[in-house]
Each structure stands twice: as C-alpha cells, then as structure tokens.
Write a protein that holds these residues in place. Structure first.
Motif, mmCIF file in Angstrom:
data_model
loop_
_atom_site.group_PDB
_atom_site.id
_atom_site.type_symbol
_atom_site.label_atom_id
_atom_site.label_comp_id
_atom_site.label_asym_id
_atom_site.label_seq_id
_atom_site.Cartn_x
_atom_site.Cartn_y
_atom_site.Cartn_z
ATOM 1 N N TRP A 19 3.528 42.573 -80.305
ATOM 2 C CA TRP A 19 3.747 41.147 -80.131
ATOM 3 C C TRP A 19 4.955 41.179 -78.885
ATOM 4 C CZ3 TRP A 19 8.182 38.391 -79.179
ATOM 5 C CH2 TRP A 19 7.844 36.978 -79.214
ATOM 6 N N SER A 20 5.628 42.178 -78.631
ATOM 7 C CA SER A 20 6.761 41.965 -77.683
ATOM 8 C C SER A 20 6.197 42.723 -76.200
ATOM 9 C CB SER A 20 8.075 42.503 -77.928
ATOM 10 O OG SER A 20 8.151 43.799 -78.041
ATOM 11 N N ASP A 21 6.576 42.057 -75.343
ATOM 12 C CA ASP A 21 6.390 42.695 -73.920
ATOM 13 C C ASP A 21 6.942 44.097 -73.696
ATOM 14 O OD1 ASP A 21 4.607 40.721 -73.383
ATOM 15 O OD2 ASP A 21 6.166 39.300 -72.168
ATOM 16 N N SER A 40 19.838 47.427 -80.003
ATOM 17 C CA SER A 40 18.855 48.265 -80.792
ATOM 18 C C SER A 40 18.254 49.409 -79.998
ATOM 19 C CB SER A 40 17.710 47.243 -81.233
ATOM 20 O OG SER A 40 17.110 46.722 -80.043
ATOM 21 N N ALA A 41 17.528 50.183 -80.912
ATOM 22 C CA ALA A 41 16.569 51.393 -80.615
ATOM 23 C C ALA A 41 15.267 50.960 -80.691
ATOM 24 C CB ALA A 41 16.956 52.532 -81.287
ATOM 25 N N LEU A 42 14.300 51.379 -79.918
ATOM 26 C CA LEU A 42 12.754 51.359 -79.917
ATOM 27 C C LEU A 42 12.360 52.587 -79.868
ATOM 28 C CD1 LEU A 42 10.153 49.289 -79.998
ATOM 29 C CD2 LEU A 42 10.176 49.687 -77.678
ATOM 30 N N VAL A 43 11.363 53.219 -80.996
ATOM 31 C CA VAL A 43 10.859 54.259 -81.150
ATOM 32 C C VAL A 43 9.330 54.287 -81.062
ATOM 33 C CG1 VAL A 43 11.039 56.549 -82.096
ATOM 34 C CG2 VAL A 43 13.012 54.992 -82.305
ATOM 35 N N VAL A 44 8.645 54.522 -80.130
ATOM 36 C CA VAL A 44 7.346 54.636 -79.978
ATOM 37 C C VAL A 44 6.926 56.184 -80.548
ATOM 38 C CG1 VAL A 44 5.066 54.891 -78.597
ATOM 39 C CG2 VAL A 44 6.979 53.052 -77.876
ATOM 40 N N ILE A 45 6.151 55.825 -81.671
ATOM 41 C CA ILE A 45 5.606 56.940 -82.469
ATOM 42 C C ILE A 45 4.276 57.194 -81.948
ATOM 43 C CG2 ILE A 45 5.324 58.082 -84.773
ATOM 44 C CD1 ILE A 45 7.506 56.569 -85.739
ATOM 45 N N TYR A 46 3.660 58.701 -81.871
ATOM 46 C CA TYR A 46 2.164 58.559 -81.366
ATOM 47 C C TYR A 46 1.945 60.181 -82.054
ATOM 48 C CZ TYR A 46 4.051 61.270 -77.305
ATOM 49 O OH TYR A 46 4.581 62.235 -76.377
ATOM 50 N N ASP A 47 0.677 60.386 -82.247
ATOM 51 C CA ASP A 47 0.300 61.533 -82.692
ATOM 52 C C ASP A 47 -0.449 62.624 -81.628
ATOM 53 O OD1 ASP A 47 -2.088 60.912 -82.499
ATOM 54 O OD2 ASP A 47 -2.454 60.550 -85.032
ATOM 55 N N ARG A 48 -0.823 63.555 -81.936
ATOM 56 C CA ARG A 48 -1.388 64.748 -81.372
ATOM 57 C C ARG A 48 -2.656 64.111 -80.665
ATOM 58 N NH1 ARG A 48 0.148 69.474 -85.454
ATOM 59 N NH2 ARG A 48 2.399 69.718 -84.911
ATOM 60 N N GLN A 49 -3.402 63.274 -81.276
ATOM 61 C CA GLN A 49 -4.422 62.638 -80.605
ATOM 62 C C GLN A 49 -4.224 61.414 -79.781
ATOM 63 O OE1 GLN A 49 -4.511 63.260 -84.387
ATOM 64 N NE2 GLN A 49 -5.036 65.279 -83.596
ATOM 65 N N GLY A 50 -2.960 61.153 -79.741
ATOM 66 C CA GLY A 50 -2.523 60.053 -78.819
ATOM 67 C C GLY A 50 -2.592 58.762 -79.473
ATOM 68 N N ARG A 51 -2.739 58.730 -80.922
ATOM 69 C CA ARG A 51 -2.698 57.427 -81.690
ATOM 70 C C ARG A 51 -1.384 57.022 -81.778
ATOM 71 N NH1 ARG A 51 -5.407 58.490 -87.083
ATOM 72 N NH2 ARG A 51 -3.893 60.108 -87.014
ATOM 73 N N VAL A 80 1.853 51.570 -85.083
ATOM 74 C CA VAL A 80 2.002 50.043 -85.088
ATOM 75 C C VAL A 80 2.531 49.475 -86.684
ATOM 76 C CG1 VAL A 80 1.387 49.774 -82.767
ATOM 77 C CG2 VAL A 80 -0.126 49.109 -84.630
ATOM 78 N N MET A 81 3.224 48.728 -86.833
ATOM 79 C CA MET A 81 3.470 48.267 -88.374
ATOM 80 C C MET A 81 3.768 46.644 -88.011
ATOM 81 S SD MET A 81 6.265 51.095 -89.135
ATOM 82 C CE MET A 81 7.380 50.633 -87.850
ATOM 83 N N GLN A 82 3.310 45.710 -89.174
ATOM 84 C CA GLN A 82 3.332 44.528 -89.429
ATOM 85 C C GLN A 82 4.607 43.989 -90.114
ATOM 86 O OE1 GLN A 82 0.541 43.157 -92.150
ATOM 87 N NE2 GLN A 82 0.082 41.247 -90.705
ATOM 88 N N ARG A 83 5.238 43.345 -89.337
ATOM 89 C CA ARG A 83 6.721 42.652 -89.913
ATOM 90 C C ARG A 83 6.397 42.089 -91.222
ATOM 91 N NH1 ARG A 83 11.191 42.937 -86.900
ATOM 92 N NH2 ARG A 83 12.328 41.343 -88.456
ATOM 93 N N GLN A 84 7.318 42.262 -92.163
ATOM 94 C CA GLN A 84 7.161 41.432 -93.554
ATOM 95 C C GLN A 84 7.449 39.803 -93.096
ATOM 96 O OE1 GLN A 84 9.627 42.928 -96.391
ATOM 97 N NE2 GLN A 84 8.517 44.737 -96.592
ATOM 98 N N GLN A 101 4.661 46.151 -84.275
ATOM 99 C CA GLN A 101 5.720 46.439 -83.474
ATOM 100 C C GLN A 101 5.622 48.094 -83.639
ATOM 101 O OE1 GLN A 101 8.912 44.292 -85.977
ATOM 102 N NE2 GLN A 101 9.900 46.134 -85.021
ATOM 103 N N SER A 102 6.534 48.709 -82.946
ATOM 104 C CA SER A 102 6.823 50.033 -83.120
ATOM 105 C C SER A 102 8.182 50.329 -84.094
ATOM 106 C CB SER A 102 7.174 50.792 -81.821
ATOM 107 O OG SER A 102 5.841 51.013 -81.246
ATOM 108 N N VAL A 103 8.643 51.132 -84.260
ATOM 109 C CA VAL A 103 9.968 51.303 -85.097
ATOM 110 C C VAL A 103 11.109 50.606 -84.208
ATOM 111 C CG1 VAL A 103 11.972 52.857 -85.875
ATOM 112 C CG2 VAL A 103 9.257 53.205 -86.530
ATOM 113 N N THR A 104 11.820 49.775 -84.835
ATOM 114 C CA THR A 104 13.129 49.309 -84.203
ATOM 115 C C THR A 104 14.150 48.869 -85.085
ATOM 116 O OG1 THR A 104 13.843 47.488 -82.514
ATOM 117 C CG2 THR A 104 12.110 46.695 -84.168
ATOM 118 N N GLY A 105 15.428 49.154 -84.574
ATOM 119 C CA GLY A 105 16.443 48.772 -85.316
ATOM 120 C C GLY A 105 17.749 48.695 -84.751
ATOM 121 N N THR A 106 18.587 47.946 -85.255
ATOM 122 C CA THR A 106 19.984 47.669 -84.570
ATOM 123 C C THR A 106 20.787 48.678 -84.784
ATOM 124 O OG1 THR A 106 19.770 45.413 -85.189
ATOM 125 C CG2 THR A 106 21.950 45.985 -84.691
#
Length: 151
Positions: free
Chosen positions: A132-134, A10-21, A24-28, A35-40
């Motif tokens: 959630w994940s390390d 899979s790919a994990l993508v950390v998204i952050y903005d110009r303020q460093g925020r 993170v998203m809550q799984r259904q 988590q951050s964006v992730t997908g197979t």
C-alpha cells in the motif's frame, strides 16, 4: 487511566528469500493494506532491536536464532500518519519516521501470523505493486537485489 501514545518512529523490514520472493502481509485492520513487517520503536529501544523484535512477533522468524543477517540500510523515510491511525499518536503529530532494514531468509521458514490476516511470497515487481505505501514500495525496490529481476 492515561493513554499511552505510540512513538512516531518505526522500523520497516523487507523480508525476501533466496529466490528473490518478497514476503508481504495483509493487515487485519485494513484488508486493502498489504505491507512488509513494520513496528513502532519502544521507549529506549534502538531501531535495529525493533526490527529484530517485530520480525519475530509478526512472522515467527527469529533472525538471530536462524543465523540470518539483518541489514540496516541506514536510510529513513518520513511519511504522513494516516488519518485513521492518528489517534494512536500524540496530538499534533503529523509524521512518522521509518528506519529501513532487510533480511534474506531461506524461504522455507514457517510463517506464523499474529497481526495479519494473510501473507504472500511475491516476486519483486508484484510485491512492489501489492504493498500500500510508497515507502514500502521504495524499500522493496532498494533492498531486494536486482539479480532477482527477470532478464
């Protein structure tokens, strides 16, 4: 009908903005799992292309169209596949390999969720505490520049 198993990659993508925020998203399927964006990776797909596709699919942000720079950290994590998700993978597949990416966005992008219940923009430390994940925690630590940390 033959069951189509997911690749244990899979790919994990950390998204952050110009303020460093950090986004993170809550799984259904598990509201305790943020988590951050992730997908197979799909068959024949490169991890970089998976990262671009998953960000677009999960958030509505088109990295290329927006002119953002997707950074490949050339780092992979390996983690045990959670028991509740084991049925998605070929029998006897204990681990997933995760390719780590990040992207800095403006922060005013419209987020359109398709696979998650909610999203939050959090400072780096709060995002590390929320996910959630390390491996996600480590990716946020390593990918979001320290210049955004309070002094």
């Amino acid at each position: 009908m033959k069951h189509a198993y997911r690749r244990p990659e899979s790919a994990l993508v950390v998204i952050y903005d110009r303020q460093g925020r950090v986004l993170v998203m809550q799984r259904q399927d598990d509201p305790e799992f943020w988590q951050s964006v992730t997908g197979t990776l799909e068959v024949g797909e490169l991890a970089f292309n998976t990262a671009l596709r998953e960000v677009r699919e999960e958030t509505g942000i088109d990295i290329q169209k927006a002119g953002y720079l997707l950074t490949d950290h050339r780092h992979t994590n390996q983690f045990a596949i959670r028991d509740i998700w084991q049925h998605r993978y070929p029998p006897g597949t204990p681990f997933n390999t995760e390719h780590v990416f990040s992207v800095q966005v403006a922060g005013d992008d419209q987020i359109i969720l398709t696979e998650h219940l909610h999203y939050l923009w959090l400072d780096k430390i709060s995002a590390m505490e929320k996910v959630w994940s390390d491996t996600n925690r480590l990716a946020i630590k390593d990918c979001v520049p320290d210049r955004f940390m309070p002094t």
